[in-house]
Write an enzyme that holds these catalytic residues in place. Structure first.
Site, PDB file in Angstrom:
ATOM      1  N   GLU A  25      -0.427 -10.102  -8.957  1.00 20.91           N
ATOM      2  CA  GLU A  25      -1.695 -10.290  -9.672  1.00 20.91           C
ATOM      3  C   GLU A  25      -1.375 -10.464 -11.146  1.00 20.91           C
ATOM      4  O   GLU A  25      -0.482  -9.787 -11.684  1.00 20.91           O
ATOM      5  CB  GLU A  25      -2.622  -9.091  -9.490  1.00 20.91           C
ATOM      6  N   CYS A  51      -8.471  -7.951  -8.535  1.00 20.84           N
ATOM      7  CA  CYS A  51      -9.695  -8.193  -9.299  1.00 20.84           C
ATOM      8  C   CYS A  51      -9.699  -9.582  -9.912  1.00 20.84           C
ATOM      9  O   CYS A  51     -10.760 -10.190 -10.060  1.00 20.84           O
ATOM     10  CB  CYS A  51      -9.845  -7.123 -10.371  1.00 20.84           C
ATOM     11  N   ASN A  68     -11.888  -9.264  -1.924  1.00 24.68           N
ATOM     12  CA  ASN A  68     -10.945  -8.276  -2.420  1.00 24.68           C
ATOM     13  C   ASN A  68     -11.666  -6.957  -2.608  1.00 24.68           C
ATOM     14  O   ASN A  68     -12.493  -6.842  -3.505  1.00 24.68           O
ATOM     15  CB  ASN A  68     -10.367  -8.713  -3.770  1.00 24.68           C
ATOM     16  N   GLU A  69     -11.383  -6.014  -1.783  1.00 23.27           N
ATOM     17  CA  GLU A  69     -11.953  -4.659  -1.839  1.00 23.27           C
ATOM     18  C   GLU A  69     -13.382  -4.649  -2.387  1.00 23.27           C
ATOM     19  O   GLU A  69     -13.722  -3.863  -3.268  1.00 23.27           O
ATOM     20  CB  GLU A  69     -11.041  -3.700  -2.621  1.00 23.27           C
TER      21      GLU A  69
HETATM   22  O1  AHR Z   1      -3.774  -3.502  -8.259  1.00 23.33           O
HETATM   23  C1  AHR Z   1      -4.638  -3.350  -9.333  1.00 23.33           C
HETATM   24  C2  AHR Z   1      -6.103  -3.486  -8.947  1.00 23.33           C
HETATM   25  O2  AHR Z   1      -6.432  -2.481  -8.047  1.00 23.33           O
HETATM   26  C3  AHR Z   1      -6.465  -4.746  -8.223  1.00 23.33           C
HETATM   27  O3  AHR Z   1      -6.758  -5.777  -9.068  1.00 23.33           O
HETATM   28  C4  AHR Z   1      -7.696  -4.348  -7.458  1.00 23.33           C
HETATM   29  O4  AHR Z   1      -7.811  -5.059  -6.267  1.00 23.33           O
HETATM   30  C5  AHR Z   1      -7.528  -2.871  -7.269  1.00 23.33           C
HETATM   31  O5  AHR Z   1      -8.635  -2.191  -7.692  1.00 23.33           O
END
Ligand code: AHR
Length: 853
Positions: A255, A452, A582-583
């Site tokens: 990321e 994120c 994503n979550e």
């Molecule tokens: O890994 C860091 C963050 O943790 C990621 O962007 C998100 O998916 C999670 O909250």
């Protein structure tokens, strides 16, 4: 559904668990919130036998918290109002803040489990204050705003009638004020069966019990294991019961966080090469973060301005303008904390220039000694000019200077400097040492571009893959939600190419039509998930996802395959997996869009394994709702995330043993052991190593896993711990990296069950010794992994009668004090017979790779 709420060993000391014959039939229950912590503490309860003496359930324990909007400033619960409908369900509404015309609603069967929250935007009043929920063959929500009162009706607390203004008399709150041990509180009083309260007390006690166990750490070991003698373990491997497991179990999650891309893995050495840094990247908090960031003029005779008329490309609107009245001055870029160059190495310089004349480009060290130079020529229209510079000396803090050689106006954009020696020598490539450090882990897949970053901070920040492919000058940079700028130089093409270089499966993650639940507010839409992609744009949004599959896998003559071919890759990238979401907060807004995307993928690309999401935690509403949705839609795989203390990993080694094998497979997409202070040390690394033995054991249900986050640049870190820290010249793998690397390099595709017997039966001891045995069918090697999280050695006797070892084996041991952050694995050759002994040092991870006959 999942089995999370099963009590693990009812060792909780509470009268509630015992039950009693003289319990009351019914009691009073009081629901309330406080204004403490700016209303962030959620909904509390207290109970009373007589309505006079009240007992809080927990110490203002939050049974449900608001999930609306940004962490910190939002997620507030103002004036919650709770009622029970005749069907026994409980419902709560609350105001979200002082300024928005929104209220939240949520329902619960038992006041313990709370379902999806909804946030309703009303059309009247300045804001929503003190909502009141009534039930009379349907719900009515009343609220006050600026001295007026309003009402809206709903059958399901999801869709609402038009808001009507009502009289003050019609707005009737049943709120009462009650003296609680912690002070006076305002809320609603209910009459309930004792079992309702008993269940709440039990849920609270269970939470305390779990949290206490999860908080266990090695600092308590001197006390916990004061009398512990060295332990003996015997392991009998049962190869005859071998079963296949996923061969994709260990991968990485990249990321762009902590400067992982620009200034990190992406080898570009010029910061803000495109003059697109913007105040909005940092939400206007830093006046220096603008188009001129990292650039300055040295000397006199030239002025430096930013213009946007007739740019190279509309996606890249800003460029620099140098007006030179007397030659001698230079436009200078300071790189990302300076530019590191090495003597004798070649650097590829390029720039788009417009304007007559030539520019001398010097690479200089801190003393302004020239390390390399070249001359670039401008023209009447935008034209790219290139040169190769060879550094005459090492420097860690070099700068790039561009000096016009004549007076007049010169426009400059996309000023770029790359080491020629990128990873695998690609143009627009990756920093070789960092890319190699990741490749050394032998990742079987790479998930990108977030996290994120993938679902973005609000609709306008959702990551759009199409903005990140094609010529660099036409890519669309954007604000990185971690508080900096994302050039898109490292884009989808580069991600796919890197995967191919490493032999790893690409796993792009696309937002499920909703931005991050912690998004800032979007005017008129509210924050968070309220801002889902409007339905009238969903077709277009879904088409982008289908186009991605074509970009990766289509023929070189297909519309999007052509774009890939033009970039230099006519052959398909062979994409097999796509993550959707994503979550996310599993809200109705999410579910509606998620279903549409899944249906389109199933219809147009049944060959692609779609990986869904089940929220950010290992339990709770999003996890439960996410799994329900996955079950109902038969999603092939779901992405689970959990960052937990080491104690959680120690006490949840049966987490996946309990999973139903007939349901979706699991991708554990983000996890890490978090200690207070967030170090990456032997304690966290061993907790992860211990847990990974359980992933191998459950490799039939857990198909993929990736630690998070992967990279962090020193001085630019928004999140700790990370797996690999780095600065401009050095890569610093952590102890956690060594664990991941040992698993990645020693993965198997068959799990060999076994039986371990310890000579110590204490639960705390048994839970800190773990093993797993896998076989790699390609090499026929059998790999034994052994984890000792105890402060004493464990002598193991391993019986391999069922596998015929050839004799030679390689043993690698990672060990250290729990707080050690620098330990490195040590490898030796050993001899292994059908039965062999091996001592596991205190706090250690041992991997034995055994050749078989
Ligand atoms: O890994 C860091 C963050 O943790 C990621 O962007 C998100 O998916 C999670 O909250």
């Amino acid at each position: 559904m999942k089995k999370l709420f099963i009590l693990i060993g009812l060792a909780v000391s509470s009268n509630v668990f015992a039950g009693a014959h003289n319990e009351p039939d019914s009691v009073y229950l009081f629901s309330y919130a406080t204004t403490k912590n700016s209303n962030h503490n959620g909904l509390h309860f207290a109970w009373s036998r007589d309505g006079k003496q009240w007992q809080p359930i927990g110490n203002e324990y939050p049974f449900v918290k608001s999930d609306y909007g940004r962490w910190g400033s939002q997620k507030r619960m103002l004036d919650p109002y709770v009622v029970q409908s005749p069907d026994g369900q409980w419902h709560a509404v609350w105001a979200l803040n002082e300024k928005e015309r929104l209220f939240a609603a949520v329902s619960s069967p038992d006041l313990v489990y709370w379902g999806r929250q909804t946030y309703h935007l009303t059309e009247h009043g300045e804001n929503v204050q003190k909502p009141v929920l009534g039930y009379n063959n349907g719900f009515s929500v009343y609220y006050a705003s600026n001295g007026k009162y309003y009402r809206t009706d709903s059958r399901d607390l999801k869709t609402y009638s038009a808001v009507k203004e009502v009289s003050a008399n019609e707005y009737q709150s049943r709120n009462v004020s009650i003296d609680l041990p912690g002070g006076k509180a305002t809320g609603q009083q209910h009459k309930v069966a004792w079992s309702v309260v008993a269940n709440m007390l039990q849920a609270y006690d269970l939470r305390q019990f779990k949290d206490q166990r999860y908080a266990e750490n090695t600092r308590q070991d001197a006390h916990r294991f004061a009398d512990l003698k060295p332990v003996k373990a015997s392991i009998v491997v049962q190869a005859e019961a071998a079963r296949p497991i996923s061969d994709l179990l260990f991968g990485v999650f990249f990321e762009d966080l902590n400067y992982a891309a620009d200034g990190g893995l992406y080898a570009e050495l010029i910061q803000n090469r495109d003059f697109e840094y913007a105040l909005s990247d940092k939400e206007n908090r830093d006046p220096h973060w603008n188009s001129k960031h990292s650039w300055s003029v040295q000397g006199t005779g030239s002025t430096f301005n930013i213009d946007s008329a007739q740019p190279i490309h509309p996606n890249n609107p800003h460029y620099a303008v140098l007006e030179t009245s007397a030659t001698g001055a230079s436009l200078v870029n300071s790189g990302f904390d300076g530019i590191v160059v090495r003597k004798g190495e070649k650097y590829v310089l390029s720039a788009f220039l417009k304007g007559a004349g030539k520019v001398k480009v010097n690479l200089v060290n801190a003393q302004r000694q020239i390390l390399a130079s070249a001359v670039l020529a401008g023209g009447g229209s935008w034209k790219q000019s290139k040169a190769v510079l060879t550094a005459s000396a090492d420097a860690t803090d070099a700068k790039l200077e561009l000096q016009p050689l004549q007076t007049g106006r010169l426009q400059l954009d996309m000023i770029s400097l790359f080491p020629q020696a990128t990873f695998k020598g690609h143009t627009n490539g990756l920093r070789a040492d960092l890319a190699q450090t990741i490749a050394d882990m032998h990742p079987r897949f790479v998930r990108f571009p977030g996290g994120c970053v993938a679902h973005g901070d609000g609709l306008h920040n959702i990551y759009q893959w199409k903005n990140t492919v094609g010529p660099l000058e036409a890519r669309k940079p954007q604000r990185n939600l971690w508080g900096y700028h994302q050039s898109a130089g490292l884009g989808y093409y580069e991600y796919f190419r890197y995967c191919e270089d490493m032999g790893a499966e690409p796993l792009p993650v696309i937002a499920a039509g909703v931005p991050c639940q912690n998004s800032g507010e979007v005017a008129g839409l509210g924050g968070g998930q309220q801002g889902g992609v409007p339905f009238e744009h969903m077709d277009e949004y879904i088409q982008d996802i289908l186009d991605l599959v074509e970009y990766a896998n289509g023929t070189a003559t297909s519309k999007w395959g052509k774009v890939r071919a033009a970039a230099g890759h006519p052959k398909p990238f062979n994409l097999k997996y796509v993550g959707i979401g994503n979550e996310d907060l599993i809200s109705d807004v999410f579910a509606e869009r998620y279903k549409m995307i899944l249906a389109a993928m199933k219809k147009h690309h049944p060959e692609i394994v779609v990986i869904g999401t089940v929220g950010p935690f290992s339990e709770g509403t999003d996890y439960v709702e996410g799994w329900k949705l996955a079950d109902s839609l038969a999603v092939p795989m779901v992405d689970e995330h959990y960052y937990q203390p080491p104690g959680w990993f120690i006490h949840n080694q049966d987490y996946y043993d309990r999973y139903d094998r007939s349901k979706s497979k699991v991708y554990l997409g983000e996890y890490a052991a978090h200690l207070p202070g967030r170090p990456n040390n032997i304690e966290t690394a061993l907790a992860e190593a211990l847990y990974l033995t359980t992933l191998e054991r459950n490799g039939d249900v857990v198909h993929m896993s990736s630690y998070a986050p992967l990279l962090a640049k020193e001085g630019h870190t928004q999140w700790n711990p990370d797996l690999i820290y780095f600065n401009n010249s050095t890569v610093k793998p952590t102890v956690g990296y060594h664990v991941q690397s040992l698993y990645g390099r020693n993965a198997g595709n068959e799990y060999l069950p076994g039986v371990m017997t310890l000579d110590n039966q204490q639960d705390a001891v048994k839970k800190r010794v773990a093993y797993s045995v896998v076989r790699d069918q390609k090499t026929k090697d059998v790999i034994v992994k052994l984890v000792n999280l105890l402060p004493v050695p464990v002598s193991t006797n391993v019986n391999l009668n069922s596998i015929s070892p050839a004799g030679s084996a390689v043993k690698t041991v990672l060990q250290g004090r729990p707080d050690d952050k620098t330990a490195a694995p040590v490898t030796s050759n050993i001899n292994v017979q059908n039965e062999f002994s091996n001592e596991l040092p205190p706090y250690s991870f041992t991997v034995i790779r055994i050749k078989t006959k």
